[in-house]
Design a protein around this motif. Structure first.
Motif, mmCIF file in Angstrom:
data_model
loop_
_atom_site.group_PDB
_atom_site.id
_atom_site.type_symbol
_atom_site.label_atom_id
_atom_site.label_comp_id
_atom_site.label_asym_id
_atom_site.label_seq_id
_atom_site.Cartn_x
_atom_site.Cartn_y
_atom_site.Cartn_z
ATOM 1 N N MET A 124 0.864 -1.202 -0.108
ATOM 2 C CA MET A 124 -0.117 -0.043 -0.053
ATOM 3 C C MET A 124 0.771 1.263 0.016
ATOM 4 N N VAL A 125 0.572 1.856 -0.938
ATOM 5 C CA VAL A 125 1.364 3.287 -1.297
ATOM 6 C C VAL A 125 0.380 4.245 -0.216
ATOM 7 N N GLY A 126 1.048 5.020 0.679
ATOM 8 C CA GLY A 126 0.221 5.501 1.854
ATOM 9 C C GLY A 126 -0.149 4.756 2.974
ATOM 10 N N GLY A 127 0.762 3.924 3.077
ATOM 11 C CA GLY A 127 0.421 2.580 3.972
ATOM 12 C C GLY A 127 0.496 2.906 5.328
ATOM 13 N N ARG A 128 0.489 4.135 5.768
ATOM 14 C CA ARG A 128 0.350 4.441 7.171
ATOM 15 C C ARG A 128 -0.723 5.448 7.279
ATOM 16 N N GLY A 129 -1.660 5.655 6.155
ATOM 17 C CA GLY A 129 -2.742 6.535 6.332
ATOM 18 C C GLY A 129 -4.209 5.833 6.985
ATOM 19 N N SER A 130 -5.189 6.380 7.059
ATOM 20 C CA SER A 130 -6.383 5.956 7.294
ATOM 21 C C SER A 130 -6.968 4.660 6.622
ATOM 22 N N HIS A 141 4.631 1.984 1.404
ATOM 23 C CA HIS A 141 5.668 2.944 1.488
ATOM 24 C C HIS A 141 4.689 4.119 2.003
ATOM 25 N N ASP A 142 5.374 4.991 2.751
ATOM 26 C CA ASP A 142 4.674 6.148 3.198
ATOM 27 C C ASP A 142 5.703 7.223 3.539
ATOM 28 N N VAL A 143 5.385 8.464 3.506
ATOM 29 C CA VAL A 143 6.619 9.617 3.874
ATOM 30 C C VAL A 143 6.380 9.976 5.149
ATOM 31 N N VAL A 144 5.565 9.501 6.053
ATOM 32 C CA VAL A 144 5.589 9.867 7.506
ATOM 33 C C VAL A 144 5.993 8.456 8.330
ATOM 34 N N ASN A 195 -2.584 2.269 -4.492
ATOM 35 C CA ASN A 195 -2.177 3.779 -4.155
ATOM 36 C C ASN A 195 -3.438 4.351 -3.179
ATOM 37 N N VAL A 196 -3.087 4.322 -1.810
ATOM 38 C CA VAL A 196 -4.022 4.918 -1.023
ATOM 39 C C VAL A 196 -3.298 6.259 -0.275
ATOM 40 N N SER A 197 -2.287 6.759 -1.001
ATOM 41 C CA SER A 197 -1.905 8.031 -0.461
ATOM 42 C C SER A 197 -2.485 9.208 -0.808
ATOM 43 N N SER A 198 -1.811 10.351 -0.216
ATOM 44 C CA SER A 198 -2.782 11.680 -0.278
ATOM 45 C C SER A 198 -2.887 12.251 -1.824
ATOM 46 N N ASP A 234 -5.173 2.258 -8.694
ATOM 47 C CA ASP A 234 -5.532 3.761 -8.137
ATOM 48 C C ASP A 234 -6.571 3.927 -7.526
ATOM 49 N N PHE A 235 -6.422 4.061 -6.219
ATOM 50 C CA PHE A 235 -7.699 4.238 -5.254
ATOM 51 C C PHE A 235 -7.826 5.848 -5.192
ATOM 52 N N THR A 236 -6.834 6.520 -5.691
ATOM 53 C CA THR A 236 -6.810 7.878 -5.730
ATOM 54 C C THR A 236 -7.115 8.489 -6.841
ATOM 55 N N SER A 293 -9.994 4.783 -11.700
ATOM 56 C CA SER A 293 -9.115 5.260 -10.497
ATOM 57 C C SER A 293 -10.251 6.162 -9.422
ATOM 58 N N ASP A 294 -9.924 6.466 -8.328
ATOM 59 C CA ASP A 294 -10.483 7.129 -7.230
ATOM 60 C C ASP A 294 -11.533 6.253 -6.658
ATOM 61 N N GLY A 295 -11.404 5.747 -5.508
ATOM 62 C CA GLY A 295 -12.596 4.925 -5.094
ATOM 63 C C GLY A 295 -13.871 5.608 -4.827
ATOM 64 N N LYS A 296 -14.794 4.845 -5.327
ATOM 65 C CA LYS A 296 -16.200 5.655 -5.144
ATOM 66 C C LYS A 296 -17.166 5.249 -3.838
ATOM 67 N N THR A 297 -16.904 6.067 -2.991
ATOM 68 C CA THR A 297 -17.487 5.727 -1.492
ATOM 69 C C THR A 297 -18.765 6.457 -1.148
ATOM 70 N N GLY A 298 -18.932 7.647 -1.808
ATOM 71 C CA GLY A 298 -20.102 8.380 -1.121
ATOM 72 C C GLY A 298 -20.956 9.121 -2.190
ATOM 73 N N GLY A 353 -10.154 15.115 8.526
ATOM 74 C CA GLY A 353 -8.966 14.158 8.167
ATOM 75 C C GLY A 353 -7.799 14.494 7.499
ATOM 76 N N GLY A 354 -7.038 13.588 7.164
ATOM 77 C CA GLY A 354 -5.830 14.188 6.318
ATOM 78 C C GLY A 354 -6.520 14.441 5.021
ATOM 79 N N ASP A 355 -7.475 13.706 4.446
ATOM 80 C CA ASP A 355 -7.972 13.839 3.399
ATOM 81 C C ASP A 355 -8.671 15.400 2.965
ATOM 82 N N GLY A 356 -9.292 15.627 3.967
ATOM 83 C CA GLY A 356 -9.892 17.188 3.906
ATOM 84 C C GLY A 356 -8.906 18.038 3.872
#
Ligand SMILES: NC(=O)c1ccc[n+]([C@@H]2O[C@H](COP(=O)([O-])OP(=O)(O)OC[C@H]3O[C@@H](n4cnc5c(N)ncnc54)[C@H](O)[C@@H]3O)[C@@H](O)[C@H]2O)c1
Ligand SMILES: NC(=O)c1ccc[n+]([C@@H]2O[C@H](COP(=O)([O-])OP(=O)(O)OC[C@H]3O[C@@H](n4cnc5c(N)ncnc54)[C@H](O)[C@@H]3O)[C@@H](O)[C@H]2O)c1
Ligand SMILES: NC(=O)c1ccc[n+]([C@@H]2O[C@H](COP(=O)([O-])OP(=O)(O)OC[C@H]3O[C@@H](n4cnc5c(N)ncnc54)[C@H](O)[C@@H]3O)[C@@H](O)[C@H]2O)c1
Ligand SMILES: NC(=O)c1ccc[n+]([C@@H]2O[C@H](COP(=O)([O-])OP(=O)(O)OC[C@H]3O[C@@H](n4cnc5c(N)ncnc54)[C@H](O)[C@@H]3O)[C@@H](O)[C@H]2O)c1
Ligand code: NA
Ligand code: NA
Lengths: 385, 385, 385, 385
Positions: free
Chosen positions: A9-15, A60-63, A139-142, A189-191, A215-220, A250-253
């Motif tokens: 998971m890219v953005g592996g430490r995200g929500s 992978h994550d950058v934090v 990819n679930v990074s920002s 690509d989930f983003t 691409s871009d997960g369809k959630t809401g 959240g981070g996403d907001g």
């Protein structure tokens, strides 16, 4: 040969990532139901997709926030049940030991070749360390800011050449996609970021015989649009305007508060109504960062439609969702489906997964029920054949 | 032989009936678009259904309010555009001259045979007066209270015998259905009243080789349920509760304020969620008569669903519709479709029209998009064949 | 001496102006109730304010659409009842004959002195032509973009000098305010534009002994805020976030789509919650132009508050209003109240009219019920005294 | 003499009671803010009311669920923060040791005198055991069905006589009120049950020189009505209809599902709009038991109002509240205020506490801001004097 499937998971430490891996462990351990996972519906029971317990997580994550801490915060925010992360300490630690430093925008701009090389090497060693035959990179990074067009985006040879010359033509998401393709991993690509969505990269996926999807997960809100617009259409009611307003924290907001990045998200939402209804609709969308919302999102949509003899009527809805709770099970679905695609030696863009995406690659089909039928046909025909 | 099709509306002076006949004339005259009519979608262009200008309207009612006056009130209530009834005076007068006194509940209880005879005679003379080969009878009269079960409901012979003996076994709606069948007219239940929905009457429809369809036009909240529930199901989200509250005025609001009649309406709504989702859902529904709402209805639905790891989320919607504007075009669809069914010599319950009904006869398919596919298949296969 | 009161509307051909003058005539003629007019409540019966029938209307505008045409459009949009403008043709014609070309932004920038002179001359001749002792000038023209600060704004002498020198220091709204003051007319800012809200102009109002009031009529979302926030405060509930989204069409929607002008409107809304609650609140507001909404506006507000022991709760509302129907009666109230103020020889900023404004001049009192009490005290004490 | 104040809760093991006592301990211990407590606003800082830490809790209930267990369930339902009950174990145990078996409806009907005696004795021994000078009894038990009128309700002597004769004239709530009065304790009706609201009992309160107040805590929809209706009235907008729908679970939802008891609740809500607005309004209210809602309640209100020239507009709101979180702090306010009333030797109905109640005893003032002013005046004048 191992029956296990690698999940990177890219953005592996995200929500989303943390919720997905904790949830997978919880379901595997019998501590939770797979609610929200589409591939767990009886419709798909026959298909041979990996068990959640067979997934091996890395990323992978950058934090560097430890996954255990991130999970604890998700408990506070009501995303994970109290006590669950503790019960699954081993699974979380296993994933923790497979987190690696990601590449930044700066890396991508200044030394793209080295950055790509680093990802490839991390993926390869993950694969061999666990003796994995199949790896799915998600990819679930920002969300990144949109990227300027460049001729190298159109052609694989030009692209690899530009990278060799150290040109800043690709954002991190695309380098992650390239690396996945290079090591023979499927890529999702989930983003709304670029990821694999460049002709050059899609061609490389074909050439390397790996499947990519996005691409871009369809959630809401977009999920609701893909449900309601076809229904209004079926009734021959004429949609006059459809205004949508999303408040999220959240981070996403915070990321989407940046107008440039928001644009990348809004673009992927805007195409949809006209594709479904067949005529243009006045349909503004706004995204508002309200930090206090934490992991929660509320969308309000205001739809005016015309009925018989021109009478104006209205439909309004509010959708109050926990984004990571909605996204994580879909991510697990996509991982299972991409493992199936690897098994089936699919190559290039897998448009049959449109059901999961706001901006489906390879198709303009946005109607949810038609997308479900596409998915069912793809999953099941192959089993039958 | 005339290409015209007779349309006999029970409740012919009501809101839905008046809107339908005025609207048909408006569309035929090129004064309005057929917005809200499903059969006017390009999908159905090939099917040979009557033009709206070929419909000849008549009907039964128990009040004598002139259609012109009723239409004027519908203008005041925002259902019909200002000026439209005047522009269509001739069509309204033509329909006025074909209105006949209906039978009352008292008639049905005290002299069922005579009541039946009177309807049959009105229908027959309508048919011959206009030299009509095809007649479609639609029930758009006030919703009746539910009816006690009786053995005669199960068997045609027993039923006709009971009527001959003057027994009060059938409400007016069922007598209207019987009469239609007797004269070879198609019959549509647009209300939740009994109509043709008794085994004995359905058998008679088969025997007399006429098609019947019903029941209870699906215009608002139930339409939304038949759209949203399948979508939540497709995503494997678990619906925990679904509370619905409807406020409406008009004649219909008043009729449904009567708790007994409301029951008949609520029953036809209640079965649906479980049929779609496959598990029982706590799903109370209330109907409230608010006279001030006039011809308008607002439904508010509050849906709680569970996502991944048990997280509770919510969807709320308000639907603000003008009931007659929603119902009238569907009624015109049903008339066109029943003319096609007569053409095709369909007999008995036509379950393929489930799309239009809250409580579809002959099927438990409640998912709107599946119902649309059923409809499309029925309309088009025959054209193709 | 005439008991009639002159009303000069800047933006005299706009929706609010046309609705106000037609409505005043309708109420005066006994064709409508004064619903929405605060000064018609029994609470204010004793105060000696002019009758609506005693108002004489004129105005400036930069377009030439005849009032009769504008009124006809307002009928189409559901703001005015069908037939009303025809019934009031004489009143509309009388007002039509008193419309004069307004000054534009270009005029204000390039020849401010001449522009001011032209307005003064129009007002003076209106006054003498009708032998009016009292004139109230109200600004209901399109919202202007915010204006850069300038030292001349602080001091009357500097300001008049800057105008003499042809400097572009004032927008049209402020020139209209200056002209009103010069001819001894009361001035009301119903928009968020500058108008009289500069220290220099307020000082001139004091000096010329005329009352001024403003600014920005409080009709919808802000009205709700000024009602709900004090109530949540009284209960000691802690507001965490308050997101507001407004969709509107009409001339106003288009004007506010311009981000710069929107800012002027949003600023006047933003100060309010903190003033009422005593602490800062995350409270984004968006305005969206949706042309299809016509004269209607829908605001959706999403309020999260904290209760006992930190439990989060929510209040959401949708306000569906017709802006001109809300604004026009308040405008008539303000006219009546300013006539009273002239009678009482009030001078300078009349903060007691805060009830009517989003951004009340001269006070930070935003709580609606306290504003009502201020108003009542002002209107009645003088009668009593 | 002890500065401590006794608090006796009828329904002492219910949600509201448990939340109130846990919350009081939490605030006293500095673990939580007094959010939602009106008497903690700076406005009331001068008044000498007891500290929360000085309250001694006891109560009657007809179930035996330990408070600790009840508190644990409230944690699960999101009413109490995770960990809080454990941190306050001592306070909960202290209250547990002061719980006594309550009287049932059966007791009240079959042996009213003995039932009354038992309550009196429990209250007296509580008082002396803790050496309490002041005791406040609050009824937070399940809502009772309405009671038939009886002549004994009008006269203290007749009433005591009827009880002596064993007549079933009083429900438990009224016997609890009587007992409180007898031992010199203040009594608060937080429910819509009869309690002290009979002329005979109010007279006894006067005679025994104890204050009583009620009834039915105003937490959600009615709070909103008492805020919005005065505001619409102040703007002279005409409310045409106001439909309210409440869905709630918990013990309270179940009790109110019983139509008879619901009636008692609805009656206390229905009087309000007409009292505020001065004219009758079509204003149906429904309460729906949706078990899945647990401790949460959602109210949806749909308000149609008329503006200038008869234009119809709408306000809709949804209120999503946790009932016990809203009720508990108000209950603590009432306890503090009744301690002050005892201090001031108030006797009989204390109408100045109308702010807290849906159906305020002794007044028809329903406007929230006026009620706040009444409260402020009562609390502060006495301090000043
Ligand atoms: N949750 C949903 O419903 C949903 C739906 C569609 C799309 N998405 C997308 O999923 C993504 C993740 O959402 P989230 O809520 O988990 O966000 P998040 O902010 O919690 O997590 C994103 C993670 O990505 C990391 N990251 C940032 N740049 C990176 C880089 N260059 N390389 C590696 N890691 C990097 C961040 O450090 C962070 O840990 C977002 O882009 C969001 O737009 C989410
Ligand atoms: N409008 C919708 O969206 C919708 C949807 C589904 C079902 N329906 C049903 O359609 C029916 C008509 O609705 P409406 O709004 O036109 O109501 P309406 O009250 O305006 O009209 C009903 C008419 O039926 C007449 N009538 C009553 N008893 C009769 C009898 N025994 N014989 C003949 N006529 C009789 C009445 O006099 C009246 O003119 C109702 O039963 C309603 O429940 C309407
Ligand atoms: N309707 C409400 O609820 C409400 C509330 C608060 C404020 N307002 C303000 O009231 C104003 C009027 O609203 P409306 O709906 O009538 O808008 P509108 O667009 O219908 O009318 C505005 C009129 O002003 C005229 N105008 C523009 N520039 C002018 C100038 N320099 N001199 C003279 N006239 C000029 C325009 O030609 C137009 O006829 C707007 O500024 C709006 O923001 C309205
Ligand atoms: N929570 C709110 O917002 C709110 C607002 C207004 C009124 N109320 C009222 O407060 C009351 C309590 O609400 P709750 O949510 O705590 O309900 P609950 O069901 O959790 O608690 C009620 C308690 O009363 C007990 N009880 C029943 N009969 C009794 C009797 N005869 N003697 C002593 N105890 C008895 C029950 O056993 C239960 O423990 C209800 O009547 C409710 O209508 C609550
Ligand atoms: Na109706
Ligand atoms: Na409760």
């Amino acid at each position: 040969m191992s029956s296990r499937v690698g999940v990177w998971m890219v953005g592996g430490r995200g929500s989303v990532a943390t919720t997905a891996l904790t949830g997978a462990a919880a379901v595997a351990a019998g501590l939770a139901e797979p609610t929200g996972m589409v591939t767990m519906r009886p419709d798909f029971a026959e298909a041979s997709m990996p068990e959640l317990g067979d997934l091996v997580f890395g990323g992978h994550d950058v934090v560097e926030t430890p996954l255990a801490l991130r999970a604890a915060r998700l408990v506070d925010d009501g995303v994970l049940p109290v006590g669950l992360p503790n019960a699954l300490g081993a699974a979380i630690e296993a994933a923790e030991s497979e987190q690696r430093p990601g590449i930044t925008g700066h890396d991508a701009r200044t030394e793209p070749r080295a950055a790509l090389g680093r990802i490839v090497s991390d993926l390869s060693s993950f694969k061999s360390r666990h003796d994995l035959q199949k790896v799915v990179v998600v990819n679930v990074s920002s969300t990144e800011a949109p990227v300027d067009a460049h001729p190298a985006h159109q052609d694989p040879a030009l692209l690899m050449d530009a990278l060799d010359r150290g040109l800043a033509v690709l954002p991190p998401s695309a380098l992650y996609a390239l690396a996945a393709i290079e090591v023979g991993a499927a890529f999702v690509d989930f983003t709304p970021s670029v990821g694999a969505r460049l002709p050059a990269i899609e061609a490389l996926a074909e050439a390397h015989e790996v499947p990519v999807a996005g691409s871009d997960g369809k959630t809401g809100e977009t999920f609701m649009k893909s449900v309601l617009a076809p229904a209004l259409g079926a009734r021959n009611l004429k949609v006059r305007s459809w205004a949508g307003y999303n408040i999220l924290g959240g981070g996403d907001g915070a990321a989407l508060a940046d107008p440039e990045r928001a644009q990348s998200k809004l673009d992927s939402k805007g195409k949809l109504l006209e594709d479904i209804l067949g005529y243009p609709v006045e349909a503004p969308i706004r995204i508002e960062d309200v930090r206090d919302m934490g992991e929660w999102k509320t969308a309000w949509d205001h739809i005016v439609f015309e009925g018989f003899l021109g009478v104006r009527m209205k439909l309004q809805f509010t959708w109050e969702g926990c984004d990571s709770s909605l996204a994580a099970p879909l991510l697990l679905d996509l991982i299972r489906l991409m493992a199936l695609a690897l098994e089936r030696e699919e190559r290039g863009v897998l448009s049959e997964l449109a059901f999961f995406f706001k901006d489906p690659a390879g198709t303009r089909e946005h109607s949810l029920h038609r997308q479900y039928e596409m998915l069912e046909r793809w999953v099941l025909q192959r089993v039958v054949a």
